[in-house]
Design an enzyme around this catalytic site. Structure first.
Site, PDB file in Angstrom:
ATOM      1  N   PHE A  11       0.823  -1.223   0.000  1.00  0.00           N
ATOM      2  CA  PHE A  11       0.000   0.000   0.000  1.00  0.00           C
ATOM      3  C   PHE A  11       0.858   1.276   0.000  1.00  0.00           C
ATOM      4  CE2 PHE A  11      -2.188   2.788   3.373  1.00  0.00           C
ATOM      5  CZ  PHE A  11      -2.831   3.575   2.437  1.00  0.00           C
ATOM      6  N   ASP A  33      10.425  -6.798  -3.380  1.00  0.00           N
ATOM      7  CA  ASP A  33       9.182  -7.188  -2.699  1.00  0.00           C
ATOM      8  C   ASP A  33       8.962  -8.683  -2.870  1.00  0.00           C
ATOM      9  OD1 ASP A  33       6.286  -7.567  -2.143  1.00  0.00           O
ATOM     10  OD2 ASP A  33       6.292  -5.388  -1.971  1.00  0.00           O
ATOM     11  N   THR A 100       9.735 -11.456   9.022  1.00  0.00           N
ATOM     12  CA  THR A 100       9.917 -10.332   8.091  1.00  0.00           C
ATOM     13  C   THR A 100      10.321  -9.061   8.826  1.00  0.00           C
ATOM     14  OG1 THR A 100       8.447 -11.150   6.374  1.00  0.00           O
ATOM     15  CG2 THR A 100       8.656  -8.764   6.550  1.00  0.00           C
ATOM     16  N   THR A 129       5.875   2.821  12.746  1.00  0.00           N
ATOM     17  CA  THR A 129       4.489   3.125  13.105  1.00  0.00           C
ATOM     18  C   THR A 129       4.383   3.741  14.495  1.00  0.00           C
ATOM     19  OG1 THR A 129       2.398   2.023  13.661  1.00  0.00           O
ATOM     20  CG2 THR A 129       4.362   0.683  13.845  1.00  0.00           C
ATOM     21  N   ASP A 130       3.276   4.435  14.727  1.00  0.00           N
ATOM     22  CA  ASP A 130       3.024   4.964  16.080  1.00  0.00           C
ATOM     23  C   ASP A 130       2.619   3.852  17.054  1.00  0.00           C
ATOM     24  OD1 ASP A 130       0.481   4.441  15.086  1.00  0.00           O
ATOM     25  OD2 ASP A 130      -0.320   6.451  15.447  1.00  0.00           O
ATOM     26  N   GLU A 131       2.293   2.662  16.521  1.00  0.00           N
ATOM     27  CA  GLU A 131       1.823   1.590  17.413  1.00  0.00           C
ATOM     28  C   GLU A 131       2.914   1.114  18.369  1.00  0.00           C
ATOM     29  OE1 GLU A 131      -0.697  -1.425  15.910  1.00  0.00           O
ATOM     30  OE2 GLU A 131      -1.607  -0.111  14.432  1.00  0.00           O
ATOM     31  N   TYR A 154       2.446  -7.565  16.124  1.00  0.00           N
ATOM     32  CA  TYR A 154       2.858  -6.652  15.043  1.00  0.00           C
ATOM     33  C   TYR A 154       3.663  -5.488  15.608  1.00  0.00           C
ATOM     34  CZ  TYR A 154       2.556  -2.580  12.000  1.00  0.00           C
ATOM     35  OH  TYR A 154       2.864  -1.445  11.276  1.00  0.00           O
ATOM     36  N   SER A 157       7.000  -6.395  16.996  1.00  0.00           N
ATOM     37  CA  SER A 157       8.014  -6.692  15.972  1.00  0.00           C
ATOM     38  C   SER A 157       8.519  -5.402  15.330  1.00  0.00           C
ATOM     39  CB  SER A 157       7.461  -7.660  14.910  1.00  0.00           C
ATOM     40  OG  SER A 157       6.457  -7.039  14.140  1.00  0.00           O
ATOM     41  N   LYS A 158       7.637  -4.415  15.163  1.00  0.00           N
ATOM     42  CA  LYS A 158       8.082  -3.132  14.613  1.00  0.00           C
ATOM     43  C   LYS A 158       8.977  -2.407  15.632  1.00  0.00           C
ATOM     44  CE  LYS A 158       7.192  -1.315  11.236  1.00  0.00           C
ATOM     45  NZ  LYS A 158       7.797  -1.355   9.862  1.00  0.00           N
ATOM     46  N   LEU A 194      -9.328  -1.006   8.203  1.00  0.00           N
ATOM     47  CA  LEU A 194     -10.654  -0.464   8.512  1.00  0.00           C
ATOM     48  C   LEU A 194     -11.339   0.261   7.337  1.00  0.00           C
ATOM     49  CD1 LEU A 194     -12.779   0.102  10.859  1.00  0.00           C
ATOM     50  CD2 LEU A 194     -11.699   2.350  10.992  1.00  0.00           C
TER      51      LEU A 194
HETATM   52  P1  NAD Z   1       1.373  -3.599   3.246  1.00  0.00           P
HETATM   53  O1  NAD Z   1       1.052  -4.820   4.052  1.00  0.00           O
HETATM   54  O2  NAD Z   1       0.329  -3.006   2.385  1.00  0.00           O
HETATM   55  O3  NAD Z   1       2.615  -3.903   2.306  1.00  0.00           O
HETATM   56  C1  NAD Z   1       3.750  -4.569   2.749  1.00  0.00           C
HETATM   57  C2  NAD Z   1       4.590  -4.956   1.533  1.00  0.00           C
HETATM   58  O4  NAD Z   1       5.765  -5.622   2.015  1.00  0.00           O
HETATM   59  C3  NAD Z   1       3.885  -5.936   0.587  1.00  0.00           C
HETATM   60  O5  NAD Z   1       4.063  -5.539  -0.752  1.00  0.00           O
HETATM   61  C4  NAD Z   1       4.575  -7.262   0.862  1.00  0.00           C
HETATM   62  O6  NAD Z   1       4.608  -8.140  -0.254  1.00  0.00           O
HETATM   63  C5  NAD Z   1       5.967  -6.794   1.249  1.00  0.00           C
HETATM   64  N1  NAD Z   1       6.645  -7.800   2.078  1.00  0.00           N
HETATM   65  C6  NAD Z   1       6.138  -8.444   3.161  1.00  0.00           C
HETATM   66  N2  NAD Z   1       7.033  -9.334   3.628  1.00  0.00           N
HETATM   67  C7  NAD Z   1       8.137  -9.232   2.833  1.00  0.00           C
HETATM   68  C8  NAD Z   1       9.393  -9.878   2.819  1.00  0.00           C
HETATM   69  N3  NAD Z   1       9.695 -10.820   3.725  1.00  0.00           N
HETATM   70  N4  NAD Z   1      10.291  -9.530   1.867  1.00  0.00           N
HETATM   71  C9  NAD Z   1       9.994  -8.579   0.955  1.00  0.00           C
HETATM   72  N5  NAD Z   1       8.806  -7.949   0.909  1.00  0.00           N
HETATM   73  C10 NAD Z   1       7.887  -8.262   1.841  1.00  0.00           C
HETATM   74  O7  NAD Z   1       1.928  -2.548   4.306  1.00  0.00           O
HETATM   75  P2  NAD Z   1       1.795  -0.962   4.312  1.00  0.00           P
HETATM   76  O8  NAD Z   1       0.526  -0.599   4.979  1.00  0.00           O
HETATM   77  O9  NAD Z   1       2.117  -0.436   2.969  1.00  0.00           O
HETATM   78  O10 NAD Z   1       2.962  -0.592   5.335  1.00  0.00           O
HETATM   79  C11 NAD Z   1       4.279  -0.327   4.864  1.00  0.00           C
HETATM   80  C12 NAD Z   1       5.166   0.027   6.036  1.00  0.00           C
HETATM   81  O11 NAD Z   1       4.660   1.174   6.692  1.00  0.00           O
HETATM   82  C13 NAD Z   1       5.242  -1.064   7.099  1.00  0.00           C
HETATM   83  O12 NAD Z   1       6.574  -1.140   7.557  1.00  0.00           O
HETATM   84  C14 NAD Z   1       4.308  -0.590   8.195  1.00  0.00           C
HETATM   85  O13 NAD Z   1       4.723  -1.054   9.455  1.00  0.00           O
HETATM   86  C15 NAD Z   1       4.468   0.910   8.077  1.00  0.00           C
HETATM   87  N6  NAD Z   1       3.316   1.718   8.511  1.00  0.00           N
HETATM   88  C16 NAD Z   1       2.072   1.455   8.024  1.00  0.00           C
HETATM   89  C17 NAD Z   1       0.989   2.249   8.415  1.00  0.00           C
HETATM   90  C18 NAD Z   1      -0.403   2.003   7.872  1.00  0.00           C
HETATM   91  O14 NAD Z   1      -1.342   2.645   8.345  1.00  0.00           O
HETATM   92  N7  NAD Z   1      -0.593   1.148   6.903  1.00  0.00           N
HETATM   93  C19 NAD Z   1       1.199   3.306   9.297  1.00  0.00           C
HETATM   94  C20 NAD Z   1       2.493   3.538   9.781  1.00  0.00           C
HETATM   95  C21 NAD Z   1       3.544   2.747   9.366  1.00  0.00           C
HETATM   96  O1  TDX Z   2     -13.003  -4.677  10.689  1.00  0.00           O
HETATM   97  C1  TDX Z   2     -12.457  -3.877  11.472  1.00  0.00           C
HETATM   98  N1  TDX Z   2     -13.189  -3.314  12.474  1.00  0.00           N
HETATM   99  C2  TDX Z   2     -12.662  -2.451  13.388  1.00  0.00           C
HETATM  100  O2  TDX Z   2     -13.379  -1.973  14.276  1.00  0.00           O
HETATM  101  C3  TDX Z   2     -11.064  -3.525  11.365  1.00  0.00           C
HETATM  102  C4  TDX Z   2     -10.211  -4.114  10.284  1.00  0.00           C
HETATM  103  C5  TDX Z   2     -10.553  -2.645  12.280  1.00  0.00           C
HETATM  104  N2  TDX Z   2     -11.323  -2.132  13.281  1.00  0.00           N
HETATM  105  C6  TDX Z   2     -10.711  -1.183  14.228  1.00  0.00           C
HETATM  106  C7  TDX Z   2      -9.438  -1.629  14.882  1.00  0.00           C
HETATM  107  C8  TDX Z   2      -8.662  -0.338  15.047  1.00  0.00           C
HETATM  108  O3  TDX Z   2      -9.062   0.305  16.250  1.00  0.00           O
HETATM  109  O4  TDX Z   2     -10.362  -0.029  13.449  1.00  0.00           O
HETATM  110  C9  TDX Z   2      -9.109   0.522  13.873  1.00  0.00           C
HETATM  111  C10 TDX Z   2      -8.144   0.502  12.709  1.00  0.00           C
HETATM  112  O5  TDX Z   2      -7.817  -0.857  12.443  1.00  0.00           O
HETATM  113  P1  TDX Z   2      -6.785  -1.287  11.292  1.00  0.00           P
HETATM  114  O6  TDX Z   2      -7.222  -0.689  10.010  1.00  0.00           O
HETATM  115  O7  TDX Z   2      -6.602  -2.755  11.393  1.00  0.00           O
HETATM  116  O8  TDX Z   2      -5.479  -0.482  11.724  1.00  0.00           O
HETATM  117  P2  TDX Z   2      -4.599  -0.496  13.064  1.00  0.00           P
HETATM  118  O9  TDX Z   2      -4.755  -1.738  13.821  1.00  0.00           O
HETATM  119  O10 TDX Z   2      -4.871   0.792  13.784  1.00  0.00           O
HETATM  120  O11 TDX Z   2      -3.122  -0.475  12.422  1.00  0.00           O
HETATM  121  C11 TDX Z   2      -2.840   0.332  11.253  1.00  0.00           C
HETATM  122  O12 TDX Z   2      -2.217   1.534  11.583  1.00  0.00           O
HETATM  123  C12 TDX Z   2      -0.875   1.484  12.026  1.00  0.00           C
HETATM  124  C13 TDX Z   2      -1.992  -0.457  10.248  1.00  0.00           C
HETATM  125  O13 TDX Z   2      -2.617  -1.686   9.949  1.00  0.00           O
HETATM  126  C14 TDX Z   2      -0.603  -0.667  10.777  1.00  0.00           C
HETATM  127  O14 TDX Z   2       0.204  -1.304   9.788  1.00  0.00           O
HETATM  128  C15 TDX Z   2       0.005   0.672  11.108  1.00  0.00           C
HETATM  129  O15 TDX Z   2       1.255   0.487  11.690  1.00  0.00           O
END
Ligand code: NAD
Ligand code: TDX
Length: 347
Positions: A11, A33, A100, A129-131, A154, A157-158, A194
């Site tokens: 993403f 990837d 990973t 991430t902020d998590e 998760y 691990s981060k 979500l």
């Molecule tokens: P995502 O799950 O959409 O994408 C992760 C990508 O990493 C995928 O393309 C997957 O194929 C690749 N990948 C997974 N394991 C791998 C491996 N072993 N080797 C090579 N590639 C691999 O994740 P995202 O939401 O795009 O998040 C990207 C980064 O940003 C992550 O590090 C996540 O912790 C961080 N992040 C995400 C959010 C969020 O809200 N999505 C917020 C803050 C930080």
């Molecule tokens: O079906 C749902 N119903 C629901 O109530 C889902 C999928 C989530 N939720 C809640 C859980 C959380 O409080 O919504 C909130 C957001 O959930 P997610 O989209 O799963 O995100 P979150 O757990 O907050 O984590 C996301 O933000 C930080 C990303 O997945 C992480 O990769 C990033 O680091």
């Protein structure tokens, strides 16, 4: 300048490449990837033929793969997105997250140490991430000084990967920067998260599963704003430092679900109640963090970054994108996503 982007088919990584591959034709982007369930090469169809872009399929948890990429492409900068990213999946099966997120990051750091040595002009940018900070109560914000207190496999691990990155800076002098960002939303987000899950379930008349009471708060940022922030830190941030990224945009989950139903009603000329009646309160996520909120003063004041999108404009763009990209939506409904849906919602 050669930039190795890990996880660029996911993403945020694909949004990053879609923005910067065309903008910086003199930089060469290498996308490494593994193509897990969360990846989709369709995300990259607008840039796949560009001269300054190359895709390599490979697993960062395998050191020989990482080393081969360093030998062949000699990157100057690593922007490390690759991760297992979904909290609920980490609860069901943490092993991939350890592999990973921790081992994969370690392998990349080892390759940087070996292939870069003390040479100048190198940078390892770690996307986190902020998590890692755990949960806030009703008030307060996460700053760069907030103590780590992760709740899920998760986030643990981060957190571990963040510590490794900083340790490589302190111990070996590796030039690193770390960013910790709040929840992202926008195009190409896999619909286990979500916002896309609610949009697609509402469109299909499926239940809208809200965990617990829906009172949990997340701080939402449009994905392109996150990508621009990362680029700003790469260009202007201080080596060895951490920058929190967020748009000060906190929403209760239940309010977001209502907002999505209202916007879908407007866009499709339907009564929003048709969507709202699908809301179902389900069993809470174990260890569910109550509230996240980022204090982004440092990146704003020191580096001049601020988000361009408001939640209103960003959410409108996002919903329109899911409405108008049916091919993409169909492509993620096959394979692993389908299995995940069946396991969780029996559909
Ligand atoms: P995502 O799950 O959409 O994408 C992760 C990508 O990493 C995928 O393309 C997957 O194929 C690749 N990948 C997974 N394991 C791998 C491996 N072993 N080797 C090579 N590639 C691999 O994740 P995202 O939401 O795009 O998040 C990207 C980064 O940003 C992550 O590090 C996540 O912790 C961080 N992040 C995400 C959010 C969020 O809200 N999505 C917020 C803050 C930080
Ligand atoms: O079906 C749902 N119903 C629901 O109530 C889902 C999928 C989530 N939720 C809640 C859980 C959380 O409080 O919504 C909130 C957001 O959930 P997610 O989209 O799963 O995100 P979150 O757990 O907050 O984590 C996301 O933000 C930080 C990303 O997945 C992480 O990769 C990033 O680091």
């Amino acid at each position: 300048m050669k930039i190795l982007v890990t996880g660029g088919a996911g993403f945020i990584g694909s949004n990053f490449l879609n923005l910067f591959v065309p903008r910086y034709p003199d930089c060469r982007f290498i996308n490494l990837d593994k193509l897990t369930y969360a990846a989709n090469l369709l995300n990259l169809k607008n840039i796949q033929a560009k001269q300054n872009y190359v895709f390599v399929r490979g697993d960062i948890a395998d050191y020989s793969t990482v080393a081969a990429v360093f030998e062949k492409y000699e990157p100057d900068i690593v922007v490390h997105f690759a991760a297992e990213s979904h909290v609920d999946r980490s609860i069901l099966g943490p092993a991939d997250f350890i592999n990973t997120n921790i081992l994969g990051t370690f392998n990349l750091l080892e390759a940087c140490r070996k292939y870069w040595g003390d040479r100048p002009g190198k940078l390892f940018h770690h996307v986190s991430t902020d998590e890692v900070y755990g949960s806030l109560g009703e008030t307060g914000y996460f700053t760069e000084e907030t103590r780590y207190d992760p709740s899920s496999p998760y986030s643990a691990s981060k957190a571990s990967s963040d510590h490794l990155v900083r340790a490589y800076h302190r111990t070996y002098g590796l030039p690193v920067k770390v960013t910790n960002c709040s929840n992202n939303y926008g195009p190409y987000q896999f619909p286990e998260k979500l916002i896309p899950l609610m949009i697609l379930h509402a469109l299909e008349g499926k239940s809208l599963p809200v965990y617990g009471t829906g009172e949990n708060v997340r701080d939402w940022l449009f994905v392109e704003d996150h990508c621009e922030a990362i680029w700003t830190v790469i260009e202007k941030g201080n080596v060895g430092e951490t920058y929190n990224i967020g748009g000060n945009n906190q929403w209760k989950n239940i309010d977001i679900v209502h907002k999505i139903c209202d916007l879908l009603g407007e866009k499709l000329d339907k009564d929003p109640q048709e969507f709202k009646k699908l809301i179902t309160f389900v069993k809470d996520r174990p260890g569910h963090d109550l509230r996240y909120a980022i204090d982004a003063t440092k990146i704003r004041d020191q580096l001049g970054w601020k988000p361009r999108e408001t939640f209103e404009t960003g959410l409108n763009k996002t919903i329109d994108w899911y409405l108008h990209n049916k091919d993409w939506v169909e492509s993620v409904k096959t394979g692993d996503y389908k299995k995940w849906l069946e396991m969780n919602y029996g559909t």
